[in-house]
Design a protein around this motif. Structure first.
Motif, PDB file in Angstrom:
ATOM      1  N   ILE A  55       0.872  -1.312   0.141  1.00  0.00           N
ATOM      2  CA  ILE A  55      -0.152   0.119   0.042  1.00  0.00           C
ATOM      3  C   ILE A  55       0.862   1.217  -0.042  1.00  0.00           C
ATOM      4  O   ILE A  55       2.177   1.304   0.148  1.00  0.00           O
ATOM      5  CB  ILE A  55      -0.867   0.028   1.363  1.00  0.00           C
ATOM      6  CG1 ILE A  55      -0.292   0.040   2.568  1.00  0.00           C
ATOM      7  CG2 ILE A  55      -1.920  -1.268   1.376  1.00  0.00           C
ATOM      8  CD1 ILE A  55      -0.822   0.404   3.853  1.00  0.00           C
ATOM      9  N   ARG A  56       0.176   2.370  -0.272  1.00  0.00           N
ATOM     10  CA  ARG A  56       0.921   3.596   0.177  1.00  0.00           C
ATOM     11  C   ARG A  56       0.175   4.164   1.327  1.00  0.00           C
ATOM     12  O   ARG A  56      -1.408   3.921   1.209  1.00  0.00           O
ATOM     13  CB  ARG A  56       0.914   4.433  -1.035  1.00  0.00           C
ATOM     14  CG  ARG A  56       1.578   3.865  -2.274  1.00  0.00           C
ATOM     15  CD  ARG A  56       1.713   4.721  -3.244  1.00  0.00           C
ATOM     16  NE  ARG A  56       2.639   5.751  -3.053  1.00  0.00           N
ATOM     17  CZ  ARG A  56       3.055   6.932  -3.815  1.00  0.00           C
ATOM     18  NH1 ARG A  56       2.300   7.006  -5.009  1.00  0.00           N
ATOM     19  NH2 ARG A  56       4.011   7.517  -3.834  1.00  0.00           N
ATOM     20  N   LEU A  57       0.557   4.981   2.452  1.00  0.00           N
ATOM     21  CA  LEU A  57      -0.310   5.364   3.456  1.00  0.00           C
ATOM     22  C   LEU A  57      -0.093   6.856   3.252  1.00  0.00           C
ATOM     23  O   LEU A  57       0.877   7.631   3.050  1.00  0.00           O
ATOM     24  CB  LEU A  57       0.365   5.007   4.628  1.00  0.00           C
ATOM     25  CG  LEU A  57      -0.197   5.873   5.980  1.00  0.00           C
ATOM     26  CD1 LEU A  57      -1.573   5.299   6.030  1.00  0.00           C
ATOM     27  CD2 LEU A  57       0.356   5.566   7.252  1.00  0.00           C
ATOM     28  N   PHE A  58      -1.306   7.566   3.052  1.00  0.00           N
ATOM     29  CA  PHE A  58      -1.400   9.059   2.980  1.00  0.00           C
ATOM     30  C   PHE A  58      -1.977   9.527   4.573  1.00  0.00           C
ATOM     31  O   PHE A  58      -2.895   8.864   5.234  1.00  0.00           O
ATOM     32  CB  PHE A  58      -2.781   9.328   2.298  1.00  0.00           C
ATOM     33  CG  PHE A  58      -3.193  10.732   2.386  1.00  0.00           C
ATOM     34  CD1 PHE A  58      -2.372  11.744   2.095  1.00  0.00           C
ATOM     35  CD2 PHE A  58      -4.486  11.179   2.830  1.00  0.00           C
ATOM     36  CE1 PHE A  58      -2.633  13.164   2.289  1.00  0.00           C
ATOM     37  CE2 PHE A  58      -4.705  12.463   3.178  1.00  0.00           C
ATOM     38  CZ  PHE A  58      -4.091  13.665   2.786  1.00  0.00           C
ATOM     39  N   ASN A  59      -1.114  10.341   5.109  1.00  0.00           N
ATOM     40  CA  ASN A  59      -1.226  10.864   6.553  1.00  0.00           C
ATOM     41  C   ASN A  59      -1.726  12.042   6.368  1.00  0.00           C
ATOM     42  O   ASN A  59      -1.206  12.925   5.834  1.00  0.00           O
ATOM     43  CB  ASN A  59       0.084  10.809   7.141  1.00  0.00           C
ATOM     44  CG  ASN A  59      -0.073  11.546   8.607  1.00  0.00           C
ATOM     45  OD1 ASN A  59      -0.745  12.194   8.795  1.00  0.00           O
ATOM     46  ND2 ASN A  59       1.021  11.233   9.476  1.00  0.00           N
ATOM     47  N   SER A  60      -3.191  12.409   6.659  1.00  0.00           N
ATOM     48  CA  SER A  60      -3.539  13.744   6.654  1.00  0.00           C
ATOM     49  C   SER A  60      -3.311  14.685   7.366  1.00  0.00           C
ATOM     50  O   SER A  60      -3.552  15.858   7.275  1.00  0.00           O
ATOM     51  CB  SER A  60      -5.106  13.577   6.744  1.00  0.00           C
ATOM     52  OG  SER A  60      -5.667  13.179   8.271  1.00  0.00           O
ATOM     53  N   GLY A  61      -2.507  14.503   8.487  1.00  0.00           N
ATOM     54  CA  GLY A  61      -1.880  15.405   9.724  1.00  0.00           C
ATOM     55  C   GLY A  61      -1.004  16.309   8.933  1.00  0.00           C
ATOM     56  O   GLY A  61      -0.734  17.560   9.123  1.00  0.00           O
TER      57      GLY A  61
END
Length: 104
Positions: A55-61
């Motif tokens: 996967i790729r993890l998108f961090n909204s912070g």
């Protein structure tokens, strides 16, 4: 089993929104980032079996993305190991990644 002994770096507890990105950046799964370290993270999801292995993890912070692989699963959580460096979404070559924004 206590997995904390196997970690190379300290994990910070947190409750941060994010998205699991996969399938040529076209598919998204909402998640909550529960723990985060330099090597990986623990993610809370609706169903761990829906999360692919890579996967790729998108961090909204901080509006960043990082490649990762799933290393363990429970019914509603996955543990991931990062396979690259954190990149701002604004620097991505993928227009779908550049346009990611966290929506409540």
């Amino acid at each position: 089993m206590d997995y904390s002994d196997r970690r190379k770096s300290h994990r910070r507890r947190m409750l941060q929104g994010g998205k699991i990105v996969y399938g040529r950046s076209a598919l998204l799964i909402d998640c909550m980032i529960r723990d985060l370290s330099e090597e990986g993270a623990r993610l809370k999801v609706a169903s761990a079996r829906d999360v692919p292995d890579n996967i790729r993890l998108f961090n909204s912070g901080d509006n960043t993305v990082i490649d990762a692989e799933v290393v363990w699963r429970s019914p509603r959580e996955v543990g991931i190991r990062f396979n690259g460096k954190v990149s701002p979404i604004s620097e991505s070559d993928d227009p779908k990644i550049r346009n990611l924004r966290f929506h409540d």
